[in-house]
Structures are given as structure tokens and as C-alpha cells.
Design a protein around this motif. Structure first.
Motif, short mmCIF file in Angstrom:
data_model
loop_
_atom_site.label_atom_id
_atom_site.label_comp_id
_atom_site.label_asym_id
_atom_site.label_seq_id
_atom_site.Cartn_x
_atom_site.Cartn_y
_atom_site.Cartn_z
N ARG A 25 39.66 44.94 41.69
CA ARG A 25 39.29 45.04 43.10
C ARG A 25 37.93 44.37 43.36
NH1 ARG A 25 42.34 48.45 46.20
NH2 ARG A 25 43.76 49.89 45.12
N GLY A 26 37.00 44.57 42.43
CA GLY A 26 35.69 43.93 42.58
C GLY A 26 35.78 42.42 42.57
N LEU A 27 36.65 41.88 41.71
CA LEU A 27 36.84 40.44 41.64
C LEU A 27 37.41 39.90 42.95
CD1 LEU A 27 36.99 37.74 40.15
CD2 LEU A 27 39.15 38.48 39.16
N MET A 28 38.40 40.59 43.51
CA MET A 28 38.99 40.16 44.76
C MET A 28 37.99 40.28 45.92
SD MET A 28 42.14 39.08 44.28
CE MET A 28 41.33 38.23 42.89
N GLU A 29 37.21 41.34 45.92
CA GLU A 29 36.21 41.53 46.98
C GLU A 29 35.16 40.43 46.92
OE1 GLU A 29 33.03 44.93 48.54
OE2 GLU A 29 34.48 45.40 46.96
N VAL A 51 42.91 43.01 49.49
CA VAL A 51 44.11 43.30 48.70
C VAL A 51 44.52 44.76 48.88
CG1 VAL A 51 43.62 41.56 46.94
CG2 VAL A 51 42.81 43.90 46.61
N SER A 52 45.82 44.99 48.82
CA SER A 52 46.37 46.33 48.70
C SER A 52 47.00 46.40 47.32
CB SER A 52 47.42 46.58 49.80
OG SER A 52 48.05 47.82 49.62
N TYR A 53 46.28 47.04 46.38
CA TYR A 53 46.69 47.02 44.98
C TYR A 53 47.36 48.33 44.60
CZ TYR A 53 46.45 47.10 39.91
OH TYR A 53 46.79 47.21 38.58
N GLN A 54 48.45 48.22 43.85
CA GLN A 54 49.16 49.39 43.34
C GLN A 54 49.27 49.27 41.83
OE1 GLN A 54 50.56 52.21 45.18
NE2 GLN A 54 50.30 52.85 43.08
N ALA A 88 41.64 32.37 42.88
CA ALA A 88 40.40 33.04 42.47
C ALA A 88 40.56 33.69 41.10
CB ALA A 88 40.01 34.08 43.51
N LEU A 89 41.73 34.26 40.82
CA LEU A 89 41.96 34.95 39.57
C LEU A 89 42.09 33.98 38.40
CD1 LEU A 89 42.31 37.85 38.60
CD2 LEU A 89 44.76 37.66 39.02
#
Length: 773
Positions: free
Chosen positions: A396-400, A406-409, A654-655
Motif C-alpha cells: 500500500r505504501g508503494l502504491m501511495e 488501490v483497493s487491495y484484498q 510502478a510495481l
């Protein structure tokens, strides 16, 4: 009145003329009535109506549904375990309660999905997948393995983990949905500042309109000598009715909302009580209480809104008609003009400060209109992955940091969750999973989108990097080393005895995979990368006998002999989570830190822990060894694109990027398969000796690296592999594994491979990297 407005010569001026005064009353009445009616009909009543409908039609059913599903699952679990304890699990009809409750839970979950609020879709999908995995485990325990004590215990432990694992278990997921819906009910029952302000301003404006109409009657009475002005009096009464009747209905509705909120809270208090689990009578009583707890009659304004608005507007129009008629009759030569509006605008923009205020107001209106459009241009990207806890926070930190919403599950039951979402036509934008064999099936079914434009310039190491033949449909986002053993600094043991090793077979929805790692490593070191790769793909000249003859069978026999050195520890391993005995506790400790301490653990780089354990190659310590290290078994998590949307591509970009991989791999136990990042972190990064040792094995070229074989296999074969491992441990714990037992176990996996649809894409997958001198 016409004569009254003419002034005699020499008389003193009497202030504002009657005509001008009535005009002012007219415009004030129109302005107040317009504000009041607009707020009432466009904001206050519709918003309150919407709250009533949402609470009645969505929130209440979702709270009831989540409570009902939770109680049904708990009752099914209690009934299944009770039938096993009474030794009637195999009797026809004995499992009817458990099966009917599971069916009720499944049906309730389907209905729950139709009512939960936005943002809960992925949680419902996770619950659906966990419920399917739980149903499978508990059914195997009560049906297939009801006479096999060791395997039955393993399946019951697996079912218990699926239910009770902190944060990611089925019950905690359901509790999260229920509490979110309870919070939603609380928000709907509270009017909030804006809605309250709309009601107050609307009531005040309508009261002001009524006052202005009354003052107009007074002007006509005093200046014109008329005692009554019926139309204007009607206009004074109409705004008062519009102000009071809706206010009363709103108060009544607010009371109903508060009562409904309290009833829903009572329902969840009944369902979320921890003491219910395992208590049949309490569960039955709780289900009856939930079903009997009613809700107040939440009726929206409905036709009332239309009646009082029509009547109120008619009264307002009557007042306007009365004033306009009076002005037209008394002053025919001077019709109503709009010069006042121009004067007001000129006065409002006379100075620079006033112009700034007007400009700011205009910009605020434009921002209110444009903000939703801008948000739509940066929509949420849905991601399904295997990470929870710190790994999830890191993602989540990487995406932010990349500016991506993102909505991560995160769930270990990925197979069930992803399959259910794909079959429902609602796949996540991105799925991240270790099994490229499973991804190959989705590719064959045309569910995946190509990634070539995102990865064509990237330098990643093999075997994580696809071989480049044809289009690319998945790409590694992290890497793990598996052919290693963690040696405790405090405990001493002998590698030839199982009592010295940490061993647990448990995992939510994938129990048995830790055992597959042992067998895979033995096959890899004994037979080499070529045989290993053919076995993983189900290809080669010996594909038809690879499970029942040769290196795989011999590796299996070696591992079974190793398990037999401590049958008690083998039996414990069946019901122990791979993370350790404390894995189901919210504050768990690493396997190597539990009591009694174990000296050795055959587990991947992700199991590093904080106990200071040393890393060493597994080959010299494996059963049947020592062996030389002929290859390193590795694994990874691979990202695939299911919805070809630009925001999702931006997230993958980004990933996959060097910056993203440095952020990802520069912390803790996450490692990158990107060559520049390996070099940078291993040579210059602020990492410990363990990370340098892992990257050293990743970067060496003389010894090949091979992907985890079960991750490459078709999902059906992989699942049969897991089950065969569990049956082997159970047989050893139960008294020993005979040749007939082994033939039956491996023959079952062979049959699954024979009947599974052959997928040429899997047979062409890259399993091992090429060694270079």
C-alpha cells in the motif's frame, strides 16, 4: 389608494411610497420562498428520504445477513465436530444439520453481496472463497476421512484455521463486514451538519416568507384601508405549513432511524458474542433471536412530500398573485421592472474586495462541479494478492508513493476468491499470485491481457522472467529462495531426526504445501533440473510414469523414512500451521521461537524471523543426503492484468519499475528479481548479512534456479500433490507407510494428471534458468 399616493403641494414627504414598499415585500417574499422551497424539495427531503431507503433496503438486510451467515457457519462447524465426536459422521443423515447450515450460509452470502456498501465487494469475495475452502475441508473431515483419524484431524485443523485466523479468517472477515455496516447505519441515523443546516435554513426561509406576507397584509391594511387581503393571507399560511409539516415528518423519521440503528446493534451484539462458538444451544437461541428482532416501520416521505409541496406552492402562488394583482390594479402605468437586479449586481461588484469575493464564490461552484470529474480520472485499482500484515502495508505504501489509489484484498485462499470473481464476471484489475500454472489456465481462457509494452525494456533474472516466447501475460514482483534451511542460534539438533525440525503442514486453503517443498528439493538435488522441470510441467518422455516410478517415488520414500524417525512429531505437523503453533493467535511468535525449541527449519526466505537464525543450503541436510547443490528452488509472486485499464497499467508500471522494486526490496524479507536492484542492494544497500547471502545465490550463474514445481503444475495436479503429502504424513503418524500405501497415494496423483485437460501453454513454461560458467 391611487389618490392617496398623490402628494399635495407643500406637504411633507411621507417616506417610502406604498408601491415601492409592496414591491419590496413581493421580492422579499419570492426570495425567501424560493430559498426555502428549493432547499426543502431539492436537498432536505430527498436526502432524508435517501437515508431512510438505504437503511431500510440495504443496511438492515446486510447487517441481518452478516449475522445470519456468521451464525450459520458456527452452527455448521459445531454440528460437524459433534457428529465426529459421537462417531456418527458416516451415518446417513448425521451431517444434515452441518450441510443445511453451510447451504444457508452460502445463500445468505449471495444475498449479502447485493446489499453491502461500496468498498466491501472484495471482502465479500474473500469471505466467499474462504467459505468454499472451509466447506471443502469440513466435508472431507466428515465424509472422506471420517474413518482416518490423522487425516480427519488435519482437515479439522485446516477448517479451524480458515475460520479463526486473526484478520484473514472467515469469522474476522465477516465481523469486518458487519462492523462496517453497523458504522454505516450509525452514519445514516445521524443527520450531519449539512443536512441539519439545510432543514434549519429551509424552515427559517419559509418562516421569513410567511412573516413578509403578513407584513404585506399590514401595509395594505394601514395604508390602503383594507382590513383583509385573502390571497396574501393564504400565502402567509402556506409557507408556515411547508415549514412545520415536513419538520414534524423529519423528526418522526429521525426517531425511526435511531430506533433501527439500535435494533441493528442488538442483532450484531447477539451474533458477535465469542462464547457462541461450540455451544449448540446458544447458537440455536442466537439464530432465533436474530430472526425475531424486528425493525421499526421506516417509511419515507412518499406521497406526503408531493401533497404538501403542491399545496404549499399553490399558497405561495396565491400570495404572489394577490400582491401582483394589487400592484397592477393600483398602478397600471408603472409595471414591475427588474432594475433592482442590475442595481444589486452593481453594488455587489463596486469595489475590488467585493469582486474578489464574487470570483472566489464562482471558483468554489466550479470546483464543486469539477471535483467528481477529476476523481473519476483517477479511479481505484482493485488488486487481489497473497500479502497480509506488514507485506500488505508495504505494498500500500508503494502504491501511495506512486499516487495510485488501490483497493487491495489480501487472502491465502486466492484460488477460490479469484475463481469466483472471474466466473461472476467481476475479476480484480490485477491479481498477484505465486502459481504460474494457474495463471497459464486463465491465459488459455483469454482472461489475461498482455503486458509486453510494460516490460520490454526491463532486466529481470530467470527463471522468474518469462522466456520471451510469444506475448507476456505475467511478471514477477518479488522473489523468494527456497532451497535453504534456517539454523537456530540457541537450539542444537541432528538433521537426520524429525524431532530437530520445525514442521507444520497447515495453511488456509492450501494445507500440505510445506511438505511439497521437501519433496521438490529432494527431487531437484537427486535428479537435477532437467528431470525436475519435466515433472513440474507434466511433460517429457516419462510423463506418464513420473509420479509412480523413478526419482519422484524415491524422493517420496526418503521423506517418509525421515518422518518415521518421530511419529509423534509427524502427527503434530498435520494439525500445526506452517508458521507455528501460535499462528492463530493475534500476537504470535515465529515457529523457531516456540517451546519446545526446534533447531532447524526447511522454509523459504520469507520465514526469516527475528530470532537471528542462520541461513545455509538445504542440499547437505535433506533426507537421503548429503547432496551437492545442483540447483536452487525458488518462488515468486507474479502480477497479471485482468482488466485492461490505464490506471491498472500505471500501477503495474510502478510495481515493475526499478524505483518501485528498490522500495519493495530494500526492506525486510521481500526480495526482487530485477538484476539492477539485486546488484544495487547486495553491493551498496543497507541490508543485513542474510539478505546479502540470498542475493548472492540469486546472482550466481553456475548453479541454475528452478521455480517451485507445484507453482508450475496445473491447479488440479497441485491440489492432488498437496493432498498426497498430507496422506503420507497421516500414514506415517498412524503406524507406517507401506509400499501399497505409497502406490495408492502416488497413483491417485497420476490419475488426476491423466484426466486433467492438457494445456500446451503449461508444457512450454520456463521452469529453470540456464547455468552459465
Amino acid at each position: 389608494m391611487r389618490g392617496g399616493r398623490e402628494q399635495r403641494p407643500g406637504a411633507a414627504r411621507r417616506g417610502v411610497s406604498t408601491r415601492r414598499l409592496l414591491l419590496r415585500h413581493l421580492w422579499a417574499f419570492l426570495g425567501c420562498a424560493a430559498v426555502g422551497v428549493s432547499l426543502l424539495t431539492a436537498v432536505a427531503v430527498p436526502q432524508l428520504d435517501a437515508r431512510v431507503r438505504e437503511l431500510r433496503d440495504d443496511v438492515a438486510p446486510s447487517v441481518r445477513g452478516s449475522a445470519a451467515v456468521r451464525l450459520a457457519v458456527l452452527r455448521a462447524d459445531e454440528a460437524a465436530r459433534h457428529s465426529i465426536e459421537r462417531e456418527v459422521a458416516g451415518t446417513v443423515g448425521a451431517g444434515e444439520t452441518a450441510q443445511s447450515q453451510l447451504a444457508a450460509a452460502d445463500q445468505g452470502l449471495t444475498q449479502l453481496a447485493d446489499h453491502v456498501g461500496s468498498g466491501m465487494d472484495q471482502d465479500i469475495s474473500a469471505v466467499n472463497g474462504l467459505l468454499e475452502a472451509y466447506s471443502n475441508a469440513i466435508t472431507l473431515a466428515t465424509v472422506k476421512y471420517q474413518a482416518d483419524g490423522e487425516m480427519r484431524s488435519e482437515k479439522l485443523a485446516e477448517a479451524d484455521a480458515l475460520l479463526n485466523r486473526p484478520d484473514t479468517g472467515l469469522l474476522d472477515r465477516l465481523d469486518k463486514v458487519a462492523n462496517a455496516e453497523r458504522h454505516r447505519a450509525g452514519e445514516l441515523s445521524e443527520p450531519g451538519v449539512l443536512l441539519t443546516a439545510a432543514w434549519v435554513v429551509a424552515a427559517a426561509s419559509l418562516a421569513a416568507a410567511a412573516t413578509v406576507a403578513g407584513l404585506a397584509c399590514r401595509v395594505i391594511s394601514r395604508r390602503c384601508g383594507r382590513l383583509l387581503a385573502p390571497w396574501i393571507l393564504a400565502g402567509a399560511a402556506a409557507p408556515m405549513a411547508l415549514a412545520t409539516v415536513p419538520a414534524f415528518l423529519a423528526w418522526r423519521t429521525a426517531q425511526g432511524l435511531n430506533t433501527a440503528r439500535d435494533h441493528l446493534r442488538d442483532i450484531l451484539h447477539i451474533a458477535l458474542t465469542d462464547s457462541l462458538q461450540g455451544n449448540a444451544r446458544a447458537l440455536t437461541a442466537a439464530q432465533q433471536q436474530v430472526a425475531a428482532t424486528g425493525l421499526p416501520d421506516l417509511s419515507a416521505f412518499g406521497w406526503w412530500n408531493g401533497v404538501y409541496v403542491v399545496v404549499g406552492l399553490a399558497g405561495i402562488c396565491a400570495a404572489v398573485a394577490g400582491l401582483v394583482a394589487r400592484l397592477t390594479t393600483d398602478y397600471p402605468e408603472r409595471p414591475v421592472d427588474w432594475s433592482w437586479a442590475r442595481g444589486s449586481w452593481n453594488r455587489a461588484t463596486r469595489t475590488r474586495g467585493r469582486r474578489w469575493i464574487a470570483a472566489a464564490a464562482a471558483l468554489a461552484v466550479l470546483a464543486a462541479i469539477a471535483t467528481p470529474q477529476l476523481l473519476e480520472r483517477n479511479p481505484v485499482v482493485t488488486v487481489l494478492g497473497p500479502w497480509t500484515g506488514k507485506e500488505e502495508q508495504r505494498f500500500r505504501g508503494l502504491m501511495e508513493a506512486a499516487g495510485i489509489r488501490v483497493s487491495y484484498q489480501g487472502t491465502p485462499a486466492q484460488r477460490e476468491v479469484l475463481l469466483s470473481r472471474v466466473q461472476a464476471g467481476d475479476p480484480p484489475d490485477i491479481a498477484i499470485m505465486p502459481g504460474i500454472g494457474e495463471l497459464a489456465e486463465y491465459r488459455a481462457e483469454k482472461h489475461l491481457k498482455p503486458l509486453d509494452d510494460l516490460v520490454e525494456e526491463l532486466r529481470y533474472a530467470g527463471p522468474w522472467r518469462p522466456d520471451g516466447k510469444g506475448q507476456t501475460y505475467w511478471w514477477p514482483v518479488n522473489a523468494n529462495l527456497k532451497s535453504i534451511v534456517w539454523q537456530s542460534r540457541d537450539a542444537v539438533g541432528h538433521p537426520g531426526n524429525l524431532s530437530s525440525w520445525c514442521l507444520g503442514m497447515g495453511e488456509d486453503g492450501a494445507a500440505g504445501w510445506p511438505g511439497t517443498d521437501w519433496i521438490e528439493d529432494i527431487v531437484l538435488q537427486r535428479a537435477g533440473p532437467g528431470v525436475y522441470a519435466d515433472w513440474a510441467r507434466g511433460s517429457g518422455k516419462n510423463a506418464s510414469t513420473v509420479w509412480t516410478k523413478g526419482p519422484v517415488r524415491e524422493a517420496w520414500r526418503q521423506w517418509a523414512r525421515f518422518l518415521a524417525t518421530d511419529r509423534g512429531r509427524a502427527e503434530q505437523a498435520l494439525t500445526t500451521d506452517w508458521r507455528g503453533p501460535a499462528a492463530l493467535k493475534r500476537r504470535n511468535t515465529a515457529f523457531r521461537e516456540t517451546t519446545p525449541r526446534c533447531a532447524l527449519e526447511h522454509q523459504g526466505s520469507f520465514a526469516q524471523g527475528d530470532d537471528g537464525a542462520r541461513l545455509t543450503d538445504a542440499a547437505p541436510l535433506l533426507p537421503g543426503g548429503p547432496y551437492r547443490t545442483r540447483a536452487y528452488e525458488v518462488s515468486g509472486d507474479f502480477a497479471a492484468l485482468f482488466n485492461d485499464r490505464e490506471p491498472a497499467r500505471k500501477a503495474l508500471r510502478a510495481l515493475f519499475s526499478e524505483d518501485g522494486q528498490e522500495r519493495w526490496a530494500g526492506q525486510g524479507t521481500m526480495y526482487s528479481a530485477m538484476l539492477p536492484v539485486m546488484t544495487e542492494i547486495a553491493d551498496h544497500g543497507d541490508v543485513d548479512s542474510t539478505a546479502r547471502a540470498i542475493y548472492g545465490r540469486f546472482r550466481q550463474t553456475a548453479v541454475p534456479r528452478c521455480l517451485d514445481a507445484s507453482d508450475v503444475m496445473r491447479p488440479a495436479v497441485r491440489d492432488a500433490f498437496h493432498e498426497a503429502v498430507l496422506r503420507t504424513v497421516a500414514a506415517v503418524a498412524g503406524g507406517g507407510l507401506s509400499d501399497e500405501d505409497l502406490d495408492d497415494i502416488l497413483g491417485g496423483v497420476k490419475k488426476v494428471q491423466e484426466v486433467t485437460d492438457q494445456n500446451e501453454d503449461i508444457e512450454e513454461l520456463r521452469v529453470c534458468s540456464e547455468p552459465r560458467a
